[in-house]
Design a protein around this motif. Structure first.
Motif, PDB file in Angstrom:
ATOM      1  N   PHE A   8       9.564  11.433  11.473  1.00  0.00           N
ATOM      2  CA  PHE A   8       9.259  10.014  11.678  1.00  0.00           C
ATOM      3  C   PHE A   8       7.897   9.651  11.101  1.00  0.00           C
ATOM      4  O   PHE A   8       7.725   8.571  10.524  1.00  0.00           O
ATOM      5  N   ALA A   9       6.911  10.534  11.232  1.00  0.00           N
ATOM      6  CA  ALA A   9       5.583  10.267  10.663  1.00  0.00           C
ATOM      7  C   ALA A   9       5.669  10.147   9.146  1.00  0.00           C
ATOM      8  O   ALA A   9       5.086   9.232   8.546  1.00  0.00           O
ATOM      9  N   LEU A  10       6.409  11.039   8.508  1.00  0.00           N
ATOM     10  CA  LEU A  10       6.511  11.012   7.049  1.00  0.00           C
ATOM     11  C   LEU A  10       7.350   9.833   6.555  1.00  0.00           C
ATOM     12  O   LEU A  10       7.008   9.207   5.544  1.00  0.00           O
ATOM     13  N   VAL A  11       8.427   9.522   7.265  1.00  0.00           N
ATOM     14  CA  VAL A  11       9.227   8.339   6.900  1.00  0.00           C
ATOM     15  C   VAL A  11       8.369   7.082   7.061  1.00  0.00           C
ATOM     16  O   VAL A  11       8.370   6.192   6.201  1.00  0.00           O
ATOM     17  N   GLY A  12       7.632   7.019   8.156  1.00  0.00           N
ATOM     18  CA  GLY A  12       6.735   5.881   8.369  1.00  0.00           C
ATOM     19  C   GLY A  12       5.686   5.775   7.279  1.00  0.00           C
ATOM     20  O   GLY A  12       5.390   4.684   6.788  1.00  0.00           O
ATOM     21  N   ALA A  13       5.131   6.917   6.868  1.00  0.00           N
ATOM     22  CA  ALA A  13       4.135   6.918   5.799  1.00  0.00           C
ATOM     23  C   ALA A  13       4.739   6.398   4.498  1.00  0.00           C
ATOM     24  O   ALA A  13       4.105   5.614   3.777  1.00  0.00           O
ATOM     25  N   PHE A  18       4.940   2.195   0.726  1.00  0.00           N
ATOM     26  CA  PHE A  18       5.685   1.291  -0.149  1.00  0.00           C
ATOM     27  C   PHE A  18       5.256  -0.154   0.084  1.00  0.00           C
ATOM     28  O   PHE A  18       5.101  -0.930  -0.869  1.00  0.00           O
ATOM     29  N   SER A  19       5.034  -0.505   1.329  1.00  0.00           N
ATOM     30  CA  SER A  19       4.583  -1.854   1.643  1.00  0.00           C
ATOM     31  C   SER A  19       3.208  -2.122   1.034  1.00  0.00           C
ATOM     32  O   SER A  19       2.959  -3.211   0.498  1.00  0.00           O
ATOM     33  N   LEU A  47      -5.343  -6.226   3.034  1.00  0.00           N
ATOM     34  CA  LEU A  47      -4.108  -5.893   3.758  1.00  0.00           C
ATOM     35  C   LEU A  47      -3.439  -4.671   3.134  1.00  0.00           C
ATOM     36  O   LEU A  47      -2.960  -3.792   3.839  1.00  0.00           O
ATOM     37  N   GLY A  48      -3.413  -4.622   1.808  1.00  0.00           N
ATOM     38  CA  GLY A  48      -2.843  -3.465   1.122  1.00  0.00           C
ATOM     39  C   GLY A  48      -3.626  -2.195   1.394  1.00  0.00           C
ATOM     40  O   GLY A  48      -3.046  -1.127   1.614  1.00  0.00           O
ATOM     41  N   VAL A  49      -4.944  -2.296   1.417  1.00  0.00           N
ATOM     42  CA  VAL A  49      -5.791  -1.130   1.706  1.00  0.00           C
ATOM     43  C   VAL A  49      -5.557  -0.651   3.136  1.00  0.00           C
ATOM     44  O   VAL A  49      -5.471   0.558   3.393  1.00  0.00           O
ATOM     45  N   ALA A  50      -5.431  -1.580   4.062  1.00  0.00           N
ATOM     46  CA  ALA A  50      -5.176  -1.200   5.456  1.00  0.00           C
ATOM     47  C   ALA A  50      -3.845  -0.464   5.583  1.00  0.00           C
ATOM     48  O   ALA A  50      -3.744   0.558   6.273  1.00  0.00           O
ATOM     49  N   LYS A  51      -2.820  -0.956   4.893  1.00  0.00           N
ATOM     50  CA  LYS A  51      -1.515  -0.287   4.922  1.00  0.00           C
ATOM     51  C   LYS A  51      -1.597   1.093   4.279  1.00  0.00           C
ATOM     52  O   LYS A  51      -1.046   2.065   4.814  1.00  0.00           O
ATOM     53  N   ALA A  52      -2.277   1.182   3.142  1.00  0.00           N
ATOM     54  CA  ALA A  52      -2.409   2.468   2.452  1.00  0.00           C
ATOM     55  C   ALA A  52      -3.155   3.477   3.322  1.00  0.00           C
ATOM     56  O   ALA A  52      -2.764   4.655   3.400  1.00  0.00           O
ATOM     57  N   ALA A  53      -4.204   3.028   3.988  1.00  0.00           N
ATOM     58  CA  ALA A  53      -4.949   3.921   4.875  1.00  0.00           C
ATOM     59  C   ALA A  53      -4.068   4.399   6.025  1.00  0.00           C
ATOM     60  O   ALA A  53      -4.124   5.577   6.419  1.00  0.00           O
ATOM     61  N   GLY A  54      -3.252   3.517   6.553  1.00  0.00           N
ATOM     62  CA  GLY A  54      -2.334   3.908   7.624  1.00  0.00           C
ATOM     63  C   GLY A  54      -1.325   4.939   7.152  1.00  0.00           C
ATOM     64  O   GLY A  54      -1.031   5.905   7.848  1.00  0.00           O
ATOM     65  N   ALA A  55      -0.804   4.746   5.943  1.00  0.00           N
ATOM     66  CA  ALA A  55       0.169   5.690   5.388  1.00  0.00           C
ATOM     67  C   ALA A  55      -0.464   7.066   5.190  1.00  0.00           C
ATOM     68  O   ALA A  55       0.115   8.088   5.577  1.00  0.00           O
ATOM     69  N   ALA A 102       6.865  -0.912  11.334  1.00  0.00           N
ATOM     70  CA  ALA A 102       6.058  -0.267  12.374  1.00  0.00           C
ATOM     71  C   ALA A 102       6.839   0.776  13.162  1.00  0.00           C
ATOM     72  O   ALA A 102       6.256   1.728  13.685  1.00  0.00           O
ATOM     73  N   ALA A 103       8.141   0.617  13.244  1.00  0.00           N
ATOM     74  CA  ALA A 103       8.956   1.453  14.136  1.00  0.00           C
ATOM     75  C   ALA A 103       8.789   2.960  13.931  1.00  0.00           C
ATOM     76  O   ALA A 103       8.577   3.692  14.912  1.00  0.00           O
TER      77      ALA A 103
END
Length: 115
Positions: A8-13, A18-19, A47-55, A102-103
């Motif tokens: 799930f962590a890797l799928v979420g990443a 991708f987002s 927003l893109g940087v925040a998503k990338a950091a989360g991934a 997010a799921a």
């Protein structure tokens, strides 16, 4: 960390990565709604940087659980903000998309990065 939590962590990443990529490349299916919701273009890169950091944080979290916990919480908060943004724009049918992104991170968090 259990195998299913890692999956799930890797799928979420992958999904959040991708987002982020979609924001950086200004894919119409992402930036069109952002403009429609009134999100200023000046913060799209952030927003893109925040998503990338989360991934990246989710991937690192497989090896350093505390980073994964922080990343999953950050992703959950980010996409909760996205849901609120869709509601404020009265685009209720679009709220499913940030929830979907997010799921996997929330599931990985609930399964435990430390277990």
């Amino acid at each position: 960390m259990s195998t299913i939590a890692i999956v799930f962590a890797l799928v979420g990443a992958l999904m959040v990565g991708f987002s982020a990529y979609s924001v950086f490349t200004k894919a119409e299916f992402v930036v069109g709604p952002l403009a429609e919701y009134g999100v200023p273009e000046s913060i799209w890169t952030f927003l893109g940087v925040a998503k990338a950091a989360g991934a990246v944080g989710l991937v690192v979290g497989v090896f350093v659980p505390l980073i994964g916990v922080a990343a999953a919480i950050g992703i959950a908060l980010y996409f909760a903000g996205a849901v609120i943004t869709t509601f404020r724009a009265k685009a209720y049918a679009h709220a499913v998309f940030p929830i979907m992104y997010a799921a996997p991170a929330v599931v990985a968090l609930s399964l435990g990065f430390s277990g």
